[in-house]
Motif scaffolding. Sequence first.
Motif, PDB file in Angstrom:
ATOM      1  N   MET A   1       2.507   7.423  11.602  1.00 34.76           N
ATOM      2  CA  MET A   1       1.423   6.848  10.808  1.00 34.76           C
ATOM      3  C   MET A   1       0.147   6.846  11.652  1.00 34.76           C
ATOM      4  SD  MET A   1       3.512   3.676   9.027  1.00 34.76           S
ATOM      5  CE  MET A   1       2.413   3.567   7.608  1.00 34.76           C
TER       6      MET A   1
ATOM      7  N   GLU B   1      -7.855  -1.696  -4.364  1.00 36.73           N
ATOM      8  CA  GLU B   1      -7.400  -2.493  -3.227  1.00 36.73           C
ATOM      9  C   GLU B   1      -8.537  -3.346  -2.663  1.00 36.73           C
ATOM     10  OE1 GLU B   1      -3.927   0.413  -1.346  1.00 36.73           O
ATOM     11  OE2 GLU B   1      -6.025   0.731  -0.811  1.00 36.73           O
TER      12      GLU B   1
ATOM     13  N   HIS C   1       5.215  -4.308   6.763  1.00 38.97           N
ATOM     14  CA  HIS C   1       5.880  -4.186   5.462  1.00 38.97           C
ATOM     15  C   HIS C   1       7.183  -3.392   5.612  1.00 38.97           C
ATOM     16  CE1 HIS C   1       5.431  -2.916   0.939  1.00 38.97           C
ATOM     17  NE2 HIS C   1       6.482  -3.667   1.146  1.00 38.97           N
TER      18      HIS C   1
ATOM     19  N   VAL D   1      -2.911   6.481   6.959  1.00 43.38           N
ATOM     20  CA  VAL D   1      -3.245   5.186   6.370  1.00 43.38           C
ATOM     21  C   VAL D   1      -4.762   5.167   6.166  1.00 43.38           C
ATOM     22  CG1 VAL D   1      -3.134   2.679   6.618  1.00 43.38           C
ATOM     23  CG2 VAL D   1      -1.313   4.120   7.580  1.00 43.38           C
TER      24      VAL D   1
ATOM     25  N   GLY E   1      -5.318  -0.678   8.671  1.00 40.70           N
ATOM     26  CA  GLY E   1      -4.148  -1.404   8.182  1.00 40.70           C
ATOM     27  C   GLY E   1      -2.816  -0.803   8.578  1.00 40.70           C
ATOM     28  N   LYS E   2      -2.771  -0.041   9.668  1.00 39.85           N
ATOM     29  CA  LYS E   2      -1.533   0.609  10.089  1.00 39.85           C
ATOM     30  C   LYS E   2      -0.474  -0.413  10.520  1.00 39.85           C
ATOM     31  CE  LYS E   2      -3.799   2.975  13.190  1.00 39.85           C
ATOM     32  NZ  LYS E   2      -5.162   2.561  12.831  1.00 39.85           N
TER      33      LYS E   2
ATOM     34  N   SER F   1       0.976  -2.170   7.565  1.00 39.81           N
ATOM     35  CA  SER F   1       1.885  -1.266   6.851  1.00 39.81           C
ATOM     36  C   SER F   1       3.232  -1.217   7.557  1.00 39.81           C
ATOM     37  CB  SER F   1       1.282   0.139   6.766  1.00 39.81           C
ATOM     38  OG  SER F   1       0.137   0.157   5.938  1.00 39.81           O
TER      39      SER F   1
ATOM     40  N   ARG G   1       0.836  -1.199   0.000  1.00 39.19           N
ATOM     41  CA  ARG G   1       0.000   0.000   0.000  1.00 39.19           C
ATOM     42  C   ARG G   1       0.875   1.255   0.000  1.00 39.19           C
ATOM     43  NH1 ARG G   1      -4.641   0.152   4.165  1.00 39.19           N
ATOM     44  NH2 ARG G   1      -5.450   1.556   2.545  1.00 39.19           N
ATOM     45  N   LYS G   2       0.273   2.349  -0.418  1.00 36.11           N
ATOM     46  CA  LYS G   2       1.020   3.596  -0.601  1.00 36.11           C
ATOM     47  C   LYS G   2       1.674   4.113   0.681  1.00 36.11           C
ATOM     48  CE  LYS G   2      -1.538   5.246  -4.663  1.00 36.11           C
ATOM     49  NZ  LYS G   2      -2.429   6.299  -5.195  1.00 36.11           N
ATOM     50  N   PRO G   3       1.006   4.100   1.851  1.00 31.24           N
ATOM     51  CA  PRO G   3       1.659   4.641   3.053  1.00 31.24           C
ATOM     52  C   PRO G   3       2.962   3.928   3.397  1.00 31.24           C
ATOM     53  CG  PRO G   3      -0.698   4.386   3.409  1.00 31.24           C
ATOM     54  CD  PRO G   3      -0.397   3.719   2.113  1.00 31.24           C
ATOM     55  N   ALA G   4       2.956   2.596   3.349  1.00 33.51           N
ATOM     56  CA  ALA G   4       4.187   1.851   3.642  1.00 33.51           C
ATOM     57  C   ALA G   4       5.240   2.124   2.580  1.00 33.51           C
ATOM     58  CB  ALA G   4       3.881   0.357   3.728  1.00 33.51           C
TER      59      ALA G   4
END
Length: 376
Positions: free
Chosen positions: A105, A335, A119, A328, A112-113, A116, A81-84
């Motif tokens: 974050m 997705e 990851h 997030v 989904g923090k 992330s 995902r983009k944040p990670a």
Amino acid sequence: MKLYRRICGYATSAVKQDVQYQIPIAVRSLKSNPIDHNQNDVSKFYTIEPKTVSKIFQSGGLPKPFVEQTQVFAETALMIRKPALEVINNLKIANYEKPAVRYLMYGKTGSGKSLSLAHILHYAHTAKFILFHIPYVPIWLKYDRKEVTWSSTKEGFADIPLVAAQWLKHFLHQNETILQELNLTTSKEYTWSIRETTPPGSTLKDLITHGINRAKYACDIMDILLNELKMHCTNNKCKMIVAIDGFNAFFNEKTDLKTEDRVKVKPQQITMVQTGLSAVKSDWNNGAIVMITSPRASLNTRRESHLPIYLIGREGFQLIDPFIPIMVPELDKIEFNNMLDYYEEKRWLQKPGGRQELEFLSSRLPAELMIRCAPL
């Protein structure tokens, strides 16, 4: 005879319908190494090898419902995902001669923090960072029959020795290989008692092992370990990432913990909390700091907002400023559909259709979507 034909005809049509419906296959990335992930991999799944999962997350770091799901699926697959990816890309291009950059974050419960962060930890482990990882701060602060004693070295502070020893085990399990490669040693002598000392030049593994075997010193050793690692990072001997989930629990008004003399202690009175707060100070280089705030981590008060200002307050902001905020969000359409495809592929979701209803019920929050799909 007609009835027989009708029954056979119905059965044949049912089989045809079943054959026509093909189980969706989730979109996966062919890159299992997080170092190789880029924007083209967003919304795709990738699989972490079992030995790597055991190395990084054996003692925490993955939400319990997700762990149970991975056992059913017989694989640990994370969505990119983009944040990670934003944090990972920043880690790739960072100037490590400057003080450690802080990332915060945040997002709604179930967005989904933690995954992330998992990851990011996988990337850091692969890129040979030392992991100073606190899986979930509230676990430290809940009663759960913990032994709480007054510190013998810091007046007015309390130790949770068995919890600190358990954390040292977690740290050693994650970092044993890289500690052996780097051969990091202590900078000075540490005296524990008349007969027990750690001489200068001892390996950090020896220091950690002493804290595991002698739990009464574990809280002090955890603090010493952090200071030694900061010094080694500053001297360009290693890189380190500090990762803390449930960071806002450090700023709770109270805990469930009581000392042997029945005195309640606040979070800021616990030596392990002070070590955690010291870890997020940007007074070292060759590393990065990643923190997660969560409404669920606020143990004693209701937090209706997921925004950091409500969760860590003015005190927390002053401590970590400046930092890079990273939200997030809930899953986007791509997705969301790819996650449902993954569930259908794994037969977690056995009834096709109803995606609009699931979108409405889950608000496209991945944790809520997993729960909603379980009985279907």
